[in-house]
Design a protein around this motif. Structure first.
Motif, PDB file in Angstrom:
ATOM      1  N   ALA A 236      -0.778 -47.836 -59.272  1.00 57.42           N
ATOM      2  CA  ALA A 236      -0.751 -49.262 -59.596  1.00 57.42           C
ATOM      3  C   ALA A 236       0.025 -49.467 -60.888  1.00 57.42           C
ATOM      4  O   ALA A 236      -0.030 -48.626 -61.791  1.00 57.42           O
ATOM      5  N   VAL A 237       0.790 -50.551 -60.961  1.00 52.39           N
ATOM      6  CA  VAL A 237       1.426 -50.979 -62.210  1.00 52.39           C
ATOM      7  C   VAL A 237       1.033 -52.442 -62.404  1.00 52.39           C
ATOM      8  O   VAL A 237       1.391 -53.292 -61.589  1.00 52.39           O
ATOM      9  N   VAL A 238       0.265 -52.708 -63.448  1.00 52.79           N
ATOM     10  CA  VAL A 238      -0.297 -54.053 -63.626  1.00 52.79           C
ATOM     11  C   VAL A 238       0.070 -54.593 -65.002  1.00 52.79           C
ATOM     12  O   VAL A 238      -0.103 -53.895 -66.001  1.00 52.79           O
ATOM     13  N   THR A 239       0.560 -55.816 -65.044  1.00 52.42           N
ATOM     14  CA  THR A 239       0.893 -56.426 -66.332  1.00 52.42           C
ATOM     15  C   THR A 239       0.097 -57.708 -66.546  1.00 52.42           C
ATOM     16  O   THR A 239      -0.004 -58.540 -65.655  1.00 52.42           O
ATOM     17  N   SER A 240      -0.485 -57.823 -67.737  1.00 49.89           N
ATOM     18  CA  SER A 240      -1.113 -59.076 -68.175  1.00 49.89           C
ATOM     19  C   SER A 240      -0.316 -59.580 -69.356  1.00 49.89           C
ATOM     20  O   SER A 240      -0.063 -58.829 -70.297  1.00 49.89           O
TER      21      SER A 240
END
Ligand code: ADP
Ligand code: MG
Length: 331
Positions: A236-240
């Motif tokens: 997973a690659v998740v950006t906030s």
């Protein structure tokens, strides 16, 4: 005329190869996008005939829509809405219990930086609505009463609330969980290479030796600039970030990730990207690290050997966890 034997053999071989190639079912690639969970969800799948890909991708979208009905505050009879309306708590489905278990764990480990009980605060700011505004301080204080990492307890599928007024919001983790489940559906349909992106919550399925997955991480202040490129597989690659949903008043940016201590948007980061083995964990950690800021955020990540992070601090400086370099690719 004398026949040139070797030439005929070569010609026959070419003809045979061409026929074999034509008879293979075509391996295709499809891309579809739909508006679910308040965001554009894009699914790319490849490696099977197109009819099989279509069926699989439809089923994956259906799974995300099904989970949205359990986890969203915008569905009146979702698990989350029923829990918020209840006085002492309620029974939830196995899926909701799984999200709550992971979310509560991150809430505790982050010392309450991640908080599943900020529903009242979020409504007060109206950040998802047409006209968000800065609430009065006493209203913020009221919305924070009883919230925190121990405000909810989970026993199997039974959830207990500390106080009746507590409003639950899984906005910091639900999308990630839904993407994980959609990937599982694609796998059940025999797909081994796919990508899902739900508004910055991504999973990249498959090794792809010829064309590895490379993800450009957007610069939080320069929309068209790529900050870094990472190479991943089955991750997973998740950006906030503070740059998707916000309003500006008096020169100050007010966005949708709240510091539960102050009830105001968290101030220490511009964006956080997490690489993890599940999107749900990546989603929760991206939000948690954003709230904690670079120093405490990197400390939190040391508790998760399966996760790495890149932080753009409020002053624009970059901070990466020690294992991040492993994923760095040439831009
Ligand atoms: P996005 O929804 O843009 O992918 P995030 O995953 O960071 O971004 O989630 C932000 C959402 O999480 C907010 O809209 C809100 O619903 C919820 N949220 C805000 N602050 C917190 C917090 N401190 N802890 C947990 N969830 C939060
Ligand atoms: Mg999140």
């Amino acid at each position: 005329m004398a026949w040139n034997r070797p030439l005929i053999i070569v010609l026959l071989a070419v003809l045979l190869a061409l026929t074999w190639w034509r008879l293979q079912p075509e391996d295709e690639e499809i891309r579809r996008s739909r508006l679910i969970m308040g965001t554009v969800v894009e699914i790319m799948a490849e490696g099977l005939e197109s009819s099989k890909l279509e069926t699989a991708v439809d089923a994956a979208f259906a799974e995300i829509a099904r989970l949205d009905k359990l986890l969203s505050v915008y569905h009146q009879d979702s698990d989350v809405s029923r829990l918020s309306q209840s006085d002492n708590g309620s029974q939830v489905t196995a899926e909701t219990a799984e999200v709550l278990a992971l979310g509560l764990d991150v809430a505790l480990r982050s010392g309450g930086g991640f908080d599943l009980t900020l529903g009242g605060l979020k409504t007060l700011w109206g950040i998802d609505g047409e006209s968000p505004s800065i609430p009065r301080h006493d209203a913020i204080a009221a919305a924070l009463i009883g919230t925190g990492p121990t405000a909810l307890t989970l026993d199997g599928r039974q959830v207990t609330k500390r106080i009746p007024e507590l409003q639950i919001d899984l906005g910091g983790i639900a999308k990630g969980y839904a993407v994980d489940r959609a990937i599982a559906v694609l796998k059940q349909h025999g797909i081994t290479s796919a990508a899902i992106n739900a508004g910055g919550d991504m999973y990249l399925l498959g090794q792809r030796p010829q064309r590895p997955w490379r993800i450009g991480i957007q610069h939080p202040r320069e929309k068209d600039d790529v900050l870094e490129t990472v190479q991943v597989s089955d991750q997973a690659v998740v950006t906030s970030g503070d740059y998707e949903r916000f309003f500006v008043q008096g020169g100050i940016r007010y966005h949708h990730i709240f510091d539960p201590q102050s009830g105001f948007p968290a101030r220490d980061c511009q964006s956080v990207t997490i690489i993890a083995d599940s999107v749900a964990l990546g989603d929760a950690l991206a939000t948690a690290v954003f709230v904690l800021g670079p120093e405490t955020g990197l400390q939190l990540l040391t508790q998760y050997p399966q996760a790495e992070g890149l932080i753009v601090a409020a002053d624009g400086t970059l901070h990466a966890s020690p294992g991040w370099a492993h994923y760095r690719a040439a831009p």
